[in-house]
Design a protein around this motif. Structure first.
Motif, PDB file in Angstrom:
ATOM      1  N   GLU A 195       0.839  -1.202   0.000  1.00 18.35           N
ATOM      2  CA  GLU A 195       0.000   0.000   0.000  1.00 18.35           C
ATOM      3  C   GLU A 195       0.872   1.248   0.000  1.00 18.35           C
ATOM      4  O   GLU A 195       1.990   1.244   0.505  1.00 18.35           O
ATOM      5  CB  GLU A 195      -0.926  -0.020   1.210  1.00 18.35           C
ATOM      6  CG  GLU A 195      -1.972  -1.128   1.147  1.00 18.35           C
ATOM      7  CD  GLU A 195      -2.490  -1.491   2.509  1.00 18.35           C
ATOM      8  OE1 GLU A 195      -3.512  -0.923   2.914  1.00 18.35           O
ATOM      9  OE2 GLU A 195      -1.863  -2.332   3.175  1.00 18.35           O
ATOM     10  N   TYR A 196       0.310   2.312  -0.545  1.00 22.42           N
ATOM     11  CA  TYR A 196       1.087   3.536  -0.732  1.00 22.42           C
ATOM     12  C   TYR A 196       1.642   4.085   0.581  1.00 22.42           C
ATOM     13  O   TYR A 196       2.755   4.589   0.638  1.00 22.42           O
ATOM     14  CB  TYR A 196       0.236   4.592  -1.437  1.00 22.42           C
ATOM     15  CG  TYR A 196      -0.211   4.168  -2.814  1.00 22.42           C
ATOM     16  CD1 TYR A 196       0.694   3.611  -3.715  1.00 22.42           C
ATOM     17  CD2 TYR A 196      -1.534   4.294  -3.220  1.00 22.42           C
ATOM     18  CE1 TYR A 196       0.296   3.205  -4.981  1.00 22.42           C
ATOM     19  CE2 TYR A 196      -1.937   3.891  -4.481  1.00 22.42           C
ATOM     20  CZ  TYR A 196      -1.026   3.353  -5.353  1.00 22.42           C
ATOM     21  OH  TYR A 196      -1.427   2.936  -6.605  1.00 22.42           O
ATOM     22  N   TYR A 197       0.847   3.989   1.640  1.00 23.39           N
ATOM     23  CA  TYR A 197       1.300   4.572   2.900  1.00 23.39           C
ATOM     24  C   TYR A 197       2.470   3.791   3.488  1.00 23.39           C
ATOM     25  O   TYR A 197       3.257   4.331   4.274  1.00 23.39           O
ATOM     26  CB  TYR A 197       0.142   4.656   3.910  1.00 23.39           C
ATOM     27  CG  TYR A 197      -0.118   3.392   4.694  1.00 23.39           C
ATOM     28  CD1 TYR A 197       0.486   3.184   5.926  1.00 23.39           C
ATOM     29  CD2 TYR A 197      -0.972   2.409   4.199  1.00 23.39           C
ATOM     30  CE1 TYR A 197       0.250   2.033   6.659  1.00 23.39           C
ATOM     31  CE2 TYR A 197      -1.218   1.247   4.917  1.00 23.39           C
ATOM     32  CZ  TYR A 197      -0.615   1.068   6.140  1.00 23.39           C
ATOM     33  OH  TYR A 197      -0.848  -0.078   6.858  1.00 23.39           O
ATOM     34  N   ALA A 198       2.591   2.514   3.125  1.00 24.58           N
ATOM     35  CA  ALA A 198       3.648   1.670   3.678  1.00 24.58           C
ATOM     36  C   ALA A 198       4.891   1.636   2.807  1.00 24.58           C
ATOM     37  O   ALA A 198       5.957   1.219   3.271  1.00 24.58           O
ATOM     38  CB  ALA A 198       3.122   0.244   3.871  1.00 24.58           C
ATOM     39  N   LEU A 199       4.772   2.060   1.568  1.00 30.93           N
ATOM     40  CA  LEU A 199       5.894   1.925   0.631  1.00 30.93           C
ATOM     41  C   LEU A 199       7.159   2.660   1.072  1.00 30.93           C
ATOM     42  O   LEU A 199       8.255   2.102   0.984  1.00 30.93           O
ATOM     43  CB  LEU A 199       5.467   2.368  -0.769  1.00 30.93           C
ATOM     44  CG  LEU A 199       6.495   2.116  -1.872  1.00 30.93           C
ATOM     45  CD1 LEU A 199       5.817   1.626  -3.152  1.00 30.93           C
ATOM     46  CD2 LEU A 199       7.278   3.391  -2.170  1.00 30.93           C
ATOM     47  N   PRO A 200       7.061   3.911   1.574  1.00 32.10           N
ATOM     48  CA  PRO A 200       8.302   4.592   1.979  1.00 32.10           C
ATOM     49  C   PRO A 200       9.089   3.825   3.028  1.00 32.10           C
ATOM     50  O   PRO A 200      10.324   3.861   3.040  1.00 32.10           O
ATOM     51  CB  PRO A 200       7.794   5.944   2.512  1.00 32.10           C
ATOM     52  CG  PRO A 200       6.487   6.156   1.846  1.00 32.10           C
ATOM     53  CD  PRO A 200       5.884   4.781   1.719  1.00 32.10           C
ATOM     54  N   GLN A 201       8.388   3.135   3.908  1.00 34.66           N
ATOM     55  CA  GLN A 201       9.066   2.394   4.964  1.00 34.66           C
ATOM     56  C   GLN A 201       9.952   1.293   4.385  1.00 34.66           C
ATOM     57  O   GLN A 201      11.097   1.117   4.799  1.00 34.66           O
ATOM     58  CB  GLN A 201       8.021   1.804   5.910  1.00 34.66           C
ATOM     59  CG  GLN A 201       8.595   1.091   7.113  1.00 34.66           C
ATOM     60  CD  GLN A 201       7.604   1.009   8.246  1.00 34.66           C
ATOM     61  OE1 GLN A 201       6.983   2.006   8.593  1.00 34.66           O
ATOM     62  NE2 GLN A 201       7.455  -0.166   8.811  1.00 34.66           N
ATOM     63  N   PHE A 202       9.418   0.548   3.412  1.00 34.65           N
ATOM     64  CA  PHE A 202      10.191  -0.535   2.810  1.00 34.65           C
ATOM     65  C   PHE A 202      11.249  -0.002   1.836  1.00 34.65           C
ATOM     66  O   PHE A 202      12.312  -0.590   1.686  1.00 34.65           O
ATOM     67  CB  PHE A 202       9.253  -1.514   2.109  1.00 34.65           C
ATOM     68  CG  PHE A 202       8.485  -2.376   3.062  1.00 34.65           C
ATOM     69  CD1 PHE A 202       9.067  -3.508   3.618  1.00 34.65           C
ATOM     70  CD2 PHE A 202       7.193  -2.041   3.433  1.00 34.65           C
ATOM     71  CE1 PHE A 202       8.376  -4.295   4.517  1.00 34.65           C
ATOM     72  CE2 PHE A 202       6.487  -2.823   4.332  1.00 34.65           C
ATOM     73  CZ  PHE A 202       7.083  -3.954   4.886  1.00 34.65           C
ATOM     74  N   ALA A 203      10.942   1.112   1.170  1.00 30.54           N
ATOM     75  CA  ALA A 203      11.915   1.683   0.237  1.00 30.54           C
ATOM     76  C   ALA A 203      13.144   2.185   0.981  1.00 30.54           C
ATOM     77  O   ALA A 203      14.282   1.861   0.632  1.00 30.54           O
ATOM     78  CB  ALA A 203      11.273   2.818  -0.558  1.00 30.54           C
ATOM     79  N   LEU A 204      12.903   2.957   2.031  1.00 25.08           N
ATOM     80  CA  LEU A 204      14.030   3.516   2.771  1.00 25.08           C
ATOM     81  C   LEU A 204      14.802   2.438   3.512  1.00 25.08           C
ATOM     82  O   LEU A 204      16.004   2.557   3.733  1.00 25.08           O
ATOM     83  CB  LEU A 204      13.534   4.579   3.757  1.00 25.08           C
ATOM     84  CG  LEU A 204      14.627   5.443   4.394  1.00 25.08           C
ATOM     85  CD1 LEU A 204      15.401   6.194   3.323  1.00 25.08           C
ATOM     86  CD2 LEU A 204      14.020   6.426   5.381  1.00 25.08           C
ATOM     87  N   GLY A 205      14.120   1.367   3.878  1.00 24.71           N
ATOM     88  CA  GLY A 205      14.779   0.266   4.563  1.00 24.71           C
ATOM     89  C   GLY A 205      15.606  -0.604   3.642  1.00 24.71           C
ATOM     90  O   GLY A 205      16.255  -1.551   4.092  1.00 24.71           O
ATOM     91  N   GLY A 206      15.574  -0.325   2.331  1.00 22.86           N
ATOM     92  CA  GLY A 206      16.403  -1.070   1.387  1.00 22.86           C
ATOM     93  C   GLY A 206      15.801  -2.376   0.923  1.00 22.86           C
ATOM     94  O   GLY A 206      16.473  -3.181   0.277  1.00 22.86           O
ATOM     95  N   ALA A 207      14.517  -2.607   1.204  1.00 21.78           N
ATOM     96  CA  ALA A 207      13.892  -3.870   0.817  1.00 21.78           C
ATOM     97  C   ALA A 207      13.437  -3.879  -0.636  1.00 21.78           C
ATOM     98  O   ALA A 207      13.200  -4.949  -1.207  1.00 21.78           O
ATOM     99  CB  ALA A 207      12.691  -4.151   1.725  1.00 21.78           C
ATOM    100  N   LEU A 208      13.302  -2.683  -1.241  1.00 24.11           N
ATOM    101  CA  LEU A 208      12.743  -2.601  -2.593  1.00 24.11           C
ATOM    102  C   LEU A 208      13.777  -2.095  -3.586  1.00 24.11           C
ATOM    103  O   LEU A 208      14.619  -1.261  -3.259  1.00 24.11           O
ATOM    104  CB  LEU A 208      11.522  -1.666  -2.601  1.00 24.11           C
ATOM    105  CG  LEU A 208      10.426  -1.978  -1.582  1.00 24.11           C
ATOM    106  CD1 LEU A 208       9.287  -0.979  -1.726  1.00 24.11           C
ATOM    107  CD2 LEU A 208       9.922  -3.407  -1.744  1.00 24.11           C
ATOM    108  N   ALA A 209      13.669  -2.585  -4.806  1.00 22.90           N
ATOM    109  CA  ALA A 209      14.571  -2.160  -5.872  1.00 22.90           C
ATOM    110  C   ALA A 209      14.085  -0.851  -6.490  1.00 22.90           C
ATOM    111  O   ALA A 209      12.876  -0.645  -6.644  1.00 22.90           O
ATOM    112  CB  ALA A 209      14.635  -3.243  -6.951  1.00 22.90           C
ATOM    113  N   ASP A 210      15.030  -0.012  -6.835  1.00 21.09           N
ATOM    114  CA  ASP A 210      14.713   1.208  -7.585  1.00 21.09           C
ATOM    115  C   ASP A 210      14.456   0.797  -9.034  1.00 21.09           C
ATOM    116  O   ASP A 210      15.324   0.205  -9.690  1.00 21.09           O
ATOM    117  CB  ASP A 210      15.882   2.171  -7.486  1.00 21.09           C
ATOM    118  CG  ASP A 210      15.590   3.514  -8.145  1.00 21.09           C
ATOM    119  OD1 ASP A 210      14.560   3.623  -8.852  1.00 21.09           O
ATOM    120  OD2 ASP A 210      16.392   4.447  -7.955  1.00 21.09           O
ATOM    121  N   LEU A 211      13.265   1.104  -9.521  1.00 21.29           N
ATOM    122  CA  LEU A 211      12.861   0.661 -10.863  1.00 21.29           C
ATOM    123  C   LEU A 211      13.228   1.657 -11.946  1.00 21.29           C
ATOM    124  O   LEU A 211      12.906   1.430 -13.119  1.00 21.29           O
ATOM    125  CB  LEU A 211      11.345   0.424 -10.880  1.00 21.29           C
ATOM    126  CG  LEU A 211      10.791  -0.515  -9.805  1.00 21.29           C
ATOM    127  CD1 LEU A 211       9.268  -0.623  -9.948  1.00 21.29           C
ATOM    128  CD2 LEU A 211      11.437  -1.883  -9.896  1.00 21.29           C
TER     129      LEU A 211
END
Length: 435
Positions: free
Chosen positions: A100-116
Motif C-alpha cells: 500500500e502507498y502509505y507503507a511503501l516509503p518504509q520498505f523503500a528507505l529500509g532497502g527492501a525494494l529495488a529502484d525501478l
C-alpha cells in the motif's frame, strides 16, 4: 476486490527495524525487460489482491517459458510483517510484493525494494494519475508501479436524503448541518460512522491542505499544528461532541447492516468502494449515488487519496528484469483491463480518461456514470502529500492517541498532538532525525 482491507485501522505490526545504512541504491541492471520475458524464468509474487493471479495466468500464457507463483502471504500488515521477517532473514523474499502507498516509503528507505528507474519506470512519467505516481517514489527513486488508486468521493444513500428532504451536502459546513438534520429527523440515522481511522484522518487533512509530514531522506518533520490539520480537527470534533457519528467500526457486520438499512447515510472514501457496496450491501442496490467530496470552501474541487496499492520488485530478487516486465504488464499493459473488469479502480490516466470508462453506467448506482465523478477526483488530488518512512508504525498507535477522542474526553487536537510526539520519539529511536 480486497480493497476493503486497505484502510482498516492498522494493527500493531511491530517495530520494523530500518537498515538506514542500506538505503536502496537502485537496480543492478538495465536493458530491455521484454527480452527477459522471452528468456523465461520463475517469479514469486506476494499479493492479496485477487486480480493478480488471473493477470499472472494471462502473462504466462503469452510467455510460456515464465512461471509465476502468486502467494497470498496475508493482507496489509500481516504481509508486511512476513516480508520484513523474510528480508531480515535473507531468505524467502518474493520477487514482487503488493504494498500500500502509505507503507511503501518504509520498505523503500529500509532497502527492501529495488529502484525501478533504470528498468524503465523513469519513462512512465504521465502514465499514472499524480497521487499514486507520487506515492511510489521516495527520494530520487521509483520503488513500485501503481496498481490502483483511491481518489476520494462521497458515496451517499439518496433514498435517505430524499425521505427527509435534506439536500446533498457540497461543503463540510453543509455536511455538519445535514448530519444534525438527519439525526434530528431519526435518532437512528447518522451521516456516517467513525470510531477513529488513521487513513481517513490523514486523507481528510490532506484534502484540507495540511502537510503534517515532511520527509527528506532521514530528516523528518511531523507537525499536526498546521492549518489543514486544524480544519479537520475543528470540523470533526463537532460531529464527535454532538454524537453525530455512528459508533460503528468500518468493515464490521454492523457497518454493512447500517449501509444496507439506511442508518449510515454517507461514506467519504476511496474510489475502490463501489465493488464493496455491490458485493457487501446488495440489498441497497439502486439507493446509493456518488458525489464529489465535500469542500472546505464552496466552489473548490480539492480531493485526496484514500487507500490504494502498487506492486514493487524486491531488492533481493535475482531476476529483477523479468519481475519488472510482469510488473509493467500488470499495471500498464494488458493486465489493467483485467483489473478494471474485476472492479479495480485504475491509476492509469489513459483508462481514467477513456470514453468507455467514463460512460459506463452502474446499475447498482441507479445507472449513474460514477466514473465521471471518480476520475475527476483523481485529477483534483491536492499535490505534495508525503507519508512517514515509518507510517505503518505510526498508524498502529493511532487508536492509542487520536482515537482516544472517540472514547474519552480527549479532543482530536490533543490526540493529534500526542500522535505527533509519539511518532517523533519513535522516529528518533530508529535513527531518523525527527522534529
Amino acid at each position: 476486490m480486497s480493497h476493503r482491507t486497505l484502510w482498516r485501522t492498522a494493527a500493531v505490526v511491530g517495530a520494523l527495524a530500518l537498515g538506514l545504512t542500506a538505503c536502496s541504491s537502485g537496480s543492478d541492471s538495465g536493458g530491455d525487460s521484454t527480452d527477459a520475458a522471452a528468456d523465461g524464468g520463475k517469479l514469486t509474487v506476494w499479493a492479496w489482491d485477487n486480480t493478480v493471479e488471473p493477470i499472472a495466468e494471462q502473462y504466462m500464457k503469452e510467455n510460456p517459458d515464465v512461471t509465476i507463483d502468486v502467494v497470498n502471504a496475508g493482507t496489509g500488515n500481516d504481509q508486511y510483517t512476513a516480508l520484513q521477517n523474510a528480508v531480515a532473514a535473507g531468505s524467502g523474499v518474493p520477487d514482487i510484493a503488493q504494498i500500500e502507498y502509505y507503507a511503501l516509503p518504509q520498505f523503500a528507505l529500509g532497502g527492501a525494494l529495488a529502484d525501478l528507474s533504470d528498468l524503465g519506470a523513469s519513462d512512465l512519467d504521465g502514465t499514472f494519475s499524480p497521487g499514486p505516481w507520487n506515492a511510489v517514489q521516495s527520494g530520487d527513486g521509483i520503488y513500485g508501479l501503481p496498481a490502483d488508486s483511491g481518489p476520494m468521493a462521497m458515496f451517499y444513500n439518496t433514498t435517505v436524503f430524499e425521505k427527509y428532504g435534506i439536500e446533498i451536502p457540497t461543503t463540510w459546513d453543509e455536511y455538519v448541518a445535514a448530519a444534525k438534520a438527519l439525526h434530528a429527523a431519526d435518532p437512528n440515522v447518522y451521516i456516517t460512522n467513525d470510531t477513529g481511522d488513521a487513513g481517513f484522518t490523514t486523507s481528510m487533512i490532506w484534502q484540507a491542505g495540511g502537510k503534517p509530514y515532511s520527509v527528506k531522506g532521514t530528516d523528518v518533520t511531523v507537525d499536526f499544528t498546521d492549518e489543514g490539520s486544524a480544519k479537520f480537527a475543528g470540523l470533526w470534533q463537532q460531529l464527535i461532541d454532538d454524537d453525530l457519528l455512528a459508533p460503528i467500526s468500518s468493515w464490521s457486520d454492523e457497518w454493512y447492516q447500517g449501509l444496507g438499512n439506511g442508518t449510515i447515510a454517507t461514506l467519504t472514501i476511496g474510489a475502490w468502494m463501489p465493488g464493496n457496496l455491490e458485493s457487501g450491501v446488495a440489498q441497497a442496490a439502486g439507493q446509493w449515488r456518488v458525489a464529489p467530496m465535500p469542500q472546505w470552501e464552496a466552489g473548490q474541487s480539492a480531493t485526496a487519496e484514500n487507500g490504494g496499492s502498487g506492486l514493487s520488485v524486491t531488492e533481493a530478487s535475482a531476476n529483477k528484469e523479468l519481475a519488472y516486465d510482469f510488473l509493467h504488464y500488470a499495471t500498464v499493459g494488458d493486465g489493467v483491463a483485467t483489473r478494471i473488469e474485476m472492479g479495480g479502480f485504475p491509476a492509469t490516466t489513459a483508462d481514467l480518461q477513456s470514453d468507455e470508462f467514463l460512460n459506463k453506467e452502474f446499475d447498482y448506482f441507479g445507472g449513474q456514470k460514477i466514473n465521471e465523478v471518480l476520475s475527476q477526483s483523481a485529477e483534483d488530488v491536492v499535490e505534495g502529500w508525503q507519508y512517514l518512512p515509518y507510517q505503518v508504525y505510526a498508524n498502529s498507535i493511532f487508536n492509542d492517541t487520536v482515537g482516544q477522542a472517540y472514547v474519552s474526553g480527549t479532543t482530536l487536537t490533543e490526540g493529534l498532538a500526542d500522535w505527533q510526539q509519539k511518532t517523533i520519539s519513535y522516529g528518533n529511536e530508529q535513527g531518523f532525525t525527527v522534529k
